[in-house]
Design an enzyme around this catalytic site. Structure first.
Site, PDB file in Angstrom:
ATOM      1  N   ASP A 480       1.695  15.340  -4.365  1.00  0.00           N
ATOM      2  CA  ASP A 480       1.206  13.957  -4.459  1.00  0.00           C
ATOM      3  C   ASP A 480       1.359  13.424  -5.882  1.00  0.00           C
ATOM      4  O   ASP A 480       1.555  14.192  -6.844  1.00  0.00           O
ATOM      5  CB  ASP A 480      -0.274  13.938  -4.028  1.00  0.00           C
ATOM      6  CG  ASP A 480      -0.689  12.635  -3.380  1.00  0.00           C
ATOM      7  OD1 ASP A 480      -0.001  11.624  -3.560  1.00  0.00           O
ATOM      8  OD2 ASP A 480      -1.737  12.636  -2.696  1.00  0.00           O
ATOM      9  N   ASP A 550       0.331   5.578   3.408  1.00  0.00           N
ATOM     10  CA  ASP A 550      -1.054   5.886   3.793  1.00  0.00           C
ATOM     11  C   ASP A 550      -1.501   5.003   4.943  1.00  0.00           C
ATOM     12  O   ASP A 550      -2.562   5.211   5.523  1.00  0.00           O
ATOM     13  CB  ASP A 550      -1.998   5.661   2.599  1.00  0.00           C
ATOM     14  CG  ASP A 550      -2.025   6.865   1.667  1.00  0.00           C
ATOM     15  OD1 ASP A 550      -1.568   7.947   2.083  1.00  0.00           O
ATOM     16  OD2 ASP A 550      -2.502   6.724   0.526  1.00  0.00           O
TER      17      ASP A 550
HETATM   18  C1  DGJ Z   1      -2.963   9.996  -1.520  1.00  0.00           C
HETATM   19  C2  DGJ Z   1      -2.187  10.439  -0.307  1.00  0.00           C
HETATM   20  O1  DGJ Z   1      -1.329   9.436   0.110  1.00  0.00           O
HETATM   21  C3  DGJ Z   1      -3.160  10.846   0.794  1.00  0.00           C
HETATM   22  O2  DGJ Z   1      -2.450  11.203   1.953  1.00  0.00           O
HETATM   23  C4  DGJ Z   1      -4.042  11.961   0.320  1.00  0.00           C
HETATM   24  O3  DGJ Z   1      -3.278  13.125   0.137  1.00  0.00           O
HETATM   25  C5  DGJ Z   1      -4.750  11.554  -0.960  1.00  0.00           C
HETATM   26  N1  DGJ Z   1      -3.841  11.060  -1.949  1.00  0.00           N
HETATM   27  C6  DGJ Z   1      -5.521  12.701  -1.527  1.00  0.00           C
HETATM   28  O4  DGJ Z   1      -6.098  12.402  -2.735  1.00  0.00           O
END
Ligand code: DGJ
Length: 727
Positions: A480, A550
């Site tokens: 991430d 997301d």
């Molecule tokens: C952002 C990501 O897009 C989410 O899927 C998740 O992993 C969060 N970060 C976790 O902090």
């Protein structure tokens, strides 16, 4: 040979099965661009060196006999700064004497089979030398001694080529590169539109289309990553080009940092396209003898519309960008706990997720953010990559063994380039983050960005990751990246190299990813950046799939997935079913099937009816895997054009299978809808898996299938699978 040099006419011709790209060594060794477009049989194209129009007010080179030639208006192959060409330059070097006049001309060239890798940077690759042909053209600025090697690789069977540039300081003085574009193409007209993908968090890669106008139109990032906001993709297309008609030139930069794509229409209505590292906040000091590599630009040409341009990108990336065993074998269908639990979970709770997953046929549990350090909210813990055994109820190995005992795989979340202000790592090494002296550091999501231009920082983080990933068999990492770079500086670099930090940061990230993939070759990496904020070919080189957004609302996902598919194949798009409010699980699943399928919810909350749907979806995932991941995509009805409906179809390479998906956004008023399929063999007969009806490919493509609207409600969807039957 797909690249030929005519030594009499001094013309280079680069052919693919469907396109030609032609340029010439002209008087005084200027490299003049002649043609890029549909394949032509010969190289009788010298007349194209004139853009037309008398170049009054344009400077001439006194040594060039052809008085119509001016660097100001002639289409050039790789244009320098301040030496007669007033268009945006591809190349600018601040010389030792302080000016930035730059003018590189032809010196020599070589043509060979295969494709070289680019040192330190991801790039497309070949598995055997017959898959591509490369031309290297050495150019030199005779005044400063700076050289630029122009690399062109042609993927003959795929209608695609790549370009990149290596700068060599062959002088005895230090210079500074101010801009070095990966590609530069001068078109003869501006009768085009420009397609780009803009966005933001939870709304990535929306398609935007604008006519080219005089002056400069551009998209770029200066966030330190390729960003949610402008993907490093753009296309120049014929005015009015559709999915099936017109010419489309697609450009995509294999780079995960600051980028620029620009189309400039000049005084004679020709268009210069450039793409490369964003020169804003970029500079690179090059000592005598030193070299600098630009990232690679991928160029795809189609004269069969925008849809075919996308399909060429998809085939190219599935074969020549995605690497490792996960390129060819089925990716695990996963369940991720993030949307269900956030950081508040326990090991025992996740074991129940895994138990339910196993019952439903899901292949892998992914433990998201919160398993390490003091990480119970996004205010702390990043950088402290030590397992929180209290939360997991034991060691990581003990926890993972419980998951593995169920017969499913295990994946884990990381954010390796970040450091929380509230972390042991930050307390121990406050200078390890990107910052400039005496200036307050902007904070985002309560975190700073680690200075990956520093080897000691990279060594430490990689070492910590290796410790954890070696304790037990971990199958997958979600990598991430949740903020952009501000106050960009490095405590480890001198003042005259601070402009290098943005690019060095990207190189540092690639270095750690490279080490990770080498150390753990079986590991599947899924990239992520607050959803799809770093969805680019550079990342795809290391991680075969990327979390697309997301935003898991299946209706809002339609534009995100349609936009992403402009150049990225289904095999790369992380797409999950979540517990979001809109639509039932059927539509959520039908939309998520267009990608690397998974679930993002608490499976303990499923009703018996939900479980039946999930079991069916798992079966469909396996049944349709090949046609989706390796087939050709046809965008039949785009939600960008039609607010009521979206439809898409995958067709297998041999045209023996097709999978149609239709999603109703708003119920139509018509009594029935007709969906025309594409890409089938008109002479073959296909059986509809659901009704057992048999139709000719010709009928399915020309008349289409009729669906009465009785059962079509807002948010409803259906999937239909067709398979060829023997006559
Ligand atoms: C952002 C990501 O897009 C989410 O899927 C998740 O992993 C969060 N970060 C976790 O902090």
């Amino acid at each position: 040979m797909s690249i030929v040099f005519d030594s009499e006419k001094k013309i280079f011709k680069l052919d693919t099965a469907t396109s030609s790209y032609i340029f010439q060594i002209y008087e005084q060794d200027y490299l003049v661009h002649l043609y890029y477009g549909s394949k032509i049989p010969d190289n009788n194209v010298a007349g194209l060196k004139y853009r037309g129009g008398f170049p009054s007010f344009s400077p001439n080179n006194i040594n060039v006999q052809d008085w119509m030639f001016s660097a100001d208006v002639t289409p050039l192959e790789y244009s320098g700064e301040g030496t007669g060409d007033f268009r945006t330059a591809a190349f600018a070097v601040r010389n030792a004497d302080g000016n930035n006049s730059t003018d590189v001309r032809y010196k020599s060239h070589k043509i060979y089979k295969g494709k070289p890798a680019i040192d330190g940077l991801p790039s497309l690759y070949v598995e055997n030398d017959d898959e591509a042909t490369t031309l290297e053209v050495l150019t030199e600025d005779s005044v400063t001694g700076v050289q630029a090697v122009l690399y062109y690789t042609v993927f003959e069977n795929l209608g695609a080529m790549t370009r990149s540039v290596k700068v060599i300081n062959a002088s005895d003085k230090t210079v500074e590169i101010e801009r070095v574009m990966s590609t530069c193409v001068d078109y003869h007209t501006h009768d085009y539109e420009m397609l780009t993908l803009y966005g933001r968090w939870a709304k990535e890669r929306s398609l935007e289309r604008r006519p080219l106008a005089h002056g400069r139109q551009m998209i770029s990032s200066k966030r330190g990553s390729s960003s949610h906001h402008h993907n490093p993709f753009a296309a120049i297309v014929d005015k009015g080009a559709t999915e099936d008609y017109g010419c489309a030139y697609g450009y995509n930069l294999v780079y995960s940092g600051n980028h620029l794509f620009e189309a400039e229409v000049n005084q004679f209505a020709g268009t210069r396209v450039i793409m490369g590292i964003n020169p804003d906040s970029f500079g690179w000091k090059l000592e005598p003898g030193a070299e600098f590599n630009s990232p690679e630009a991928v160029m795809v040409y189609s004269d069969k519309g925008i849809g075919e341009m996308s399909r060429i990108f998809h085939r190219l990336y599935n074969k020549h960008l995605i690497r490792g065993k996960w390129r060819d074998i089925k990716r695990p269908l996963l369940i991720n706990n993030w949307e269900a639990t956030g950081m508040e979970f326990t090991g025992d709770q996740l074991v129940t997720f895994a138990e339910r997953a196993k019952e439903l046929g899901i292949d892998m549990l992914v433990m998201d953010d919160g398993w390490f350090g003091d990480r119970n909210s996004d205010r702390s813990g990043l950088g402290d990559w030590q397992v929180n055994e209290e939360k997991l109820g034991g060691t990581l190995a003990e926890f993972v063994n419980k998951i593995k005992a169920l017969g499913i795989k295990f994946g884990i979340w990381y954010e390796p380039e970040m450091i929380s202000r509230d972390s042991n790592l930050y307390r121990a090494h406050p200078d390890w983050c990107i910052h400039v002296p005496n200036r307050e550091k902007s904070i985002a999501r309560h975190q700073y960005v680690l200075d990956y231009s520093r080897e000691d920082v990279r060594d430490y983080i990689f070492g910590e990751m290796k410790k954890v990933l070696s304790t037990c068999k971990i199958d997958y990492v979600k990598w991430d990246f949740n903020r952009n770079l501000t106050e960009v500086g490095s405590a480890a670099l001198p003042a005259d190299r601070q402009k290098e930090v943005f690019h060095r940061f990207v190189l540092g990230t690639y270095d750690v990813m490279n080490r990770l993939t080498k150390e753990f070759p079986d590991l599947l990496i899924e990239n992520c950046s607050g959803g799809g904020g770093r969805f680019d070919p550079g990342m795809l080189y290391f991680s075969p799939q990327i979390w697309t957004s997301d935003n898991t609302d299946p209706i809002e996902r339609l534009t995100i997935q349609f936009g992403t598919s402009m150049c990225y194949p289904a095999s790369t798009m992380g797409a999950h079913v979540s517990a979001c409010r809109r639509t039932g699980y059927d539509t959520k699943g039908n939309v998520a099937l267009w990608g690397t399928f998974g679930y993002e919810l608490d499976p303990n909350k499923f009703t018996d009816a939900d479980k039946r749907i999930v079991k069916r979806q798992v079966k469909e995932y396996h049944k349709y895997y090949d046609v989706i991941h390796f087939g050709d995509l046809y965008r039949l009805i785009s939600p960008f054009d039609n607010p009521k409906r979206a439809a898409w179809e995958f067709v297998s390479e041999d045209k023996n299978e097709a999978l149609l998906t239709v999603v109703t956004i708003t119920r139509p008023e018509d009594s029935a809808i007709f969906i025309k399929l594409k890409g089938l063999d008109p002479d073959k007969y296909y059986m509809d898996d659901e009704t057992d009806e048999v139709y000719s490919g010709a009928l399915l493509m020309n008349a289409g299938l009729c669906f009465p609207n009785e059962d079509i409600s807002d948010g409803a969807s259906f999937v239909r699978y067709f398979k060829v039957i023997e006559n």
